[in-house]
Design an enzyme around this catalytic site. Sequence first.
Site, PDB file in Angstrom:
ATOM      1  N   ASP A   1      -5.763  -6.571   5.452  1.00 31.28           N
ATOM      2  CA  ASP A   1      -6.927  -5.865   4.913  1.00 31.28           C
ATOM      3  C   ASP A   1      -7.966  -6.880   4.419  1.00 31.28           C
ATOM      4  O   ASP A   1      -9.150  -6.818   4.765  1.00 31.28           O
ATOM      5  CB  ASP A   1      -6.466  -4.958   3.762  1.00 31.28           C
ATOM      6  CG  ASP A   1      -7.575  -4.058   3.245  1.00 31.28           C
ATOM      7  OD1 ASP A   1      -8.549  -3.819   3.973  1.00 31.28           O
ATOM      8  OD2 ASP A   1      -7.447  -3.586   2.089  1.00 31.28           O
TER       9      ASP A   1
ATOM     10  N   LYS B   1       3.019 -15.347   2.446  1.00 32.00           N
ATOM     11  CA  LYS B   1       3.014 -16.117   1.197  1.00 32.00           C
ATOM     12  C   LYS B   1       4.468 -16.455   0.881  1.00 32.00           C
ATOM     13  O   LYS B   1       5.003 -16.122  -0.183  1.00 32.00           O
ATOM     14  CB  LYS B   1       2.334 -15.296   0.081  1.00 32.00           C
ATOM     15  CG  LYS B   1       2.092 -16.052  -1.216  1.00 32.00           C
ATOM     16  CD  LYS B   1       1.043 -17.141  -1.118  1.00 32.00           C
ATOM     17  CE  LYS B   1       0.977 -17.925  -2.436  1.00 32.00           C
ATOM     18  NZ  LYS B   1       0.124 -19.125  -2.345  1.00 32.00           N
TER      19      LYS B   1
ATOM     20  N   ASP C   1     -11.699  -8.369   6.495  1.00 32.67           N
ATOM     21  CA  ASP C   1     -13.065  -8.316   5.942  1.00 32.67           C
ATOM     22  C   ASP C   1     -13.700  -9.697   5.980  1.00 32.67           C
ATOM     23  O   ASP C   1     -14.885  -9.850   6.291  1.00 32.67           O
ATOM     24  CB  ASP C   1     -13.062  -7.813   4.486  1.00 32.67           C
ATOM     25  CG  ASP C   1     -13.222  -6.287   4.390  1.00 32.67           C
ATOM     26  OD1 ASP C   1     -12.760  -5.588   5.307  1.00 32.67           O
ATOM     27  OD2 ASP C   1     -13.795  -5.803   3.388  1.00 32.67           O
TER      28      ASP C   1
ATOM     29  N   TYR D   1       0.824  -1.212   0.000  1.00 33.59           N
ATOM     30  CA  TYR D   1       0.000   0.000   0.000  1.00 33.59           C
ATOM     31  C   TYR D   1       0.860   1.264   0.000  1.00 33.59           C
ATOM     32  O   TYR D   1       0.364   2.356  -0.273  1.00 33.59           O
ATOM     33  CB  TYR D   1      -0.967   0.015   1.200  1.00 33.59           C
ATOM     34  CG  TYR D   1      -2.078  -1.019   1.091  1.00 33.59           C
ATOM     35  CD1 TYR D   1      -2.010  -2.057   0.162  1.00 33.59           C
ATOM     36  CD2 TYR D   1      -3.188  -0.966   1.906  1.00 33.59           C
ATOM     37  CE1 TYR D   1      -3.017  -3.010   0.071  1.00 33.59           C
ATOM     38  CE2 TYR D   1      -4.206  -1.919   1.818  1.00 33.59           C
ATOM     39  CZ  TYR D   1      -4.106  -2.937   0.901  1.00 33.59           C
ATOM     40  OH  TYR D   1      -5.103  -3.880   0.810  1.00 33.59           O
TER      41      TYR D   1
ATOM     42  N   ASP E   1      -3.336 -18.197   1.477  1.00 35.98           N
ATOM     43  CA  ASP E   1      -4.460 -18.861   0.808  1.00 35.98           C
ATOM     44  C   ASP E   1      -5.078 -19.905   1.735  1.00 35.98           C
ATOM     45  O   ASP E   1      -6.299 -20.018   1.860  1.00 35.98           O
ATOM     46  CB  ASP E   1      -4.038 -19.462  -0.552  1.00 35.98           C
ATOM     47  CG  ASP E   1      -2.713 -20.197  -0.501  1.00 35.98           C
ATOM     48  OD1 ASP E   1      -2.032 -20.181   0.550  1.00 35.98           O
ATOM     49  OD2 ASP E   1      -2.336 -20.808  -1.527  1.00 35.98           O
TER      50      ASP E   1
HETATM   51  C1  IPM Z   1      -9.511  -0.625   5.692  1.00 30.89           C
HETATM   52  C2  IPM Z   1      -9.932  -0.042   4.383  1.00 30.89           C
HETATM   53  C3  IPM Z   1      -8.811   0.843   3.852  1.00 30.89           C
HETATM   54  C4  IPM Z   1      -7.573  -0.017   3.714  1.00 30.89           C
HETATM   55  C5  IPM Z   1      -9.122   1.555   2.548  1.00 30.89           C
HETATM   56  C6  IPM Z   1     -10.375   2.401   2.649  1.00 30.89           C
HETATM   57  C7  IPM Z   1      -7.968   2.371   2.049  1.00 30.89           C
HETATM   58  O1  IPM Z   1     -10.260  -1.043   3.488  1.00 30.89           O
HETATM   59  O2  IPM Z   1      -9.222   0.148   6.627  1.00 30.89           O
HETATM   60  O3  IPM Z   1      -9.482  -1.843   5.799  1.00 30.89           O
HETATM   61  O4  IPM Z   1      -7.391  -0.696   2.708  1.00 30.89           O
HETATM   62  O5  IPM Z   1      -6.761  -0.020   4.622  1.00 30.89           O
HETATM   63 MG    MG Z   2     -10.297  -2.973   4.330  1.00 31.59          MG
END
Ligand code: IPM
Ligand code: MG
Length: 355
Positions: free
Chosen positions: A245, A189, A249, A139, A221
């Site tokens: 990240d 990985k 989720d 990132y 994975d």
């Molecule tokens: C998170 C979000 C952010 C990230 C985005 C909005 C840049 O997805 O905080 O997880 O990727 O870190």
């Molecule tokens: Mg995120």
Amino acid sequence: MKYNLAVIEGDGIGPEIVRAAIRVLEQVAPGKFNYQQVIAGGRSIDQHGVPLTDEALATCKNSDSVLLGAVGGPKWDTLPGHLRPERALLGIRKELGLFANIRPARLYPVLKDACPLRKETADKGFDMVIVRELTGGIYYGERGRKQDSDGNTIAFDTETYNQTEIDRIAKVAFELAGKRRRKVCSIDKANVLESSRLWRERVHVVAKDYPDIELIDMLVDNAAMQLVKNPAQFDVIVTSNMFGDILSDEASQLTGSIGLLPSASLSSGRCGMYEPIHGSAPDIAGKGIANPIATIVSVAMMLRYAFDMNDEADRIEQAIEKTLQKGCRTIDILDNDTQPLGTNAITDAIIAELA
Ligand code: IPM
Ligand code: MG
């Protein structure tokens, strides 16, 4: 003494959920905070032409903590990368040195039915913390576009980690595991990526200082699969910026909804940033139906980590649990026949538990 809190409501559902969380904060710690509103993200692009002004950044830097809702939305999706709302977030993380992102994911027993996994798996429950490296990796690595000799367009992003960055995040994970079930799973990985091979090497070096903590390595994975197969196996997960990240989720949905997961982004100093892990949800913005729980729990994390206000943090968490036990649900976690509550109504219910 009053603490200074920089508040970034942000875009989409950001303002609704942040205001809800501040109402809860004022209920448990009335008058303890000065709120300084900071414009960042899409709103800042509209007002100032950039996602994060120097002044906004300075306000965050000079505060005792930052509370953030979410940034971004379709309106700004076609802007070039350096002008996108997300840049505000990445800029604050980097400039404040918030390298350690703590994302707890646990299944509230009362929300078992909202968990999308098999009943036997959901019944076992899970309680993990994802420690995501937040200021390095792909990132922040070099990126760009170029053309090869045939005029073919190439785009590239670079995953880079140095030893210091890995050591310090590994340390955070081991320390945390020491206060929990003493298990660290490091996700990488390493079968393909050199950056992951250094990651694995360094995590094992740091592990020598923590002989009573069990360390296992897992390829990303496989980790994505293990999370849905047997999430109860995880205690503390430590991983890179991008893997964290993605996996956070995934983990959030296992708890029933991404609308439940808080996060703390910490530096080596005291000032941190606290925010839900979800985004600005433009599709439901302004409708008053967003789940404020992730932001409210983020405030609890702030009280705990930044201000040692553990009792207040406990009270918030217990109030949320009681509210859920009473059957109160926002639409994203609706698992019964009752009417869903809106953002304000569920916040009122949580505040009523606290009163
Ligand atoms: C998170 C979000 C952010 C990230 C985005 C909005 C840049 O997805 O905080 O997880 O990727 O870190
Ligand atoms: Mg995120």
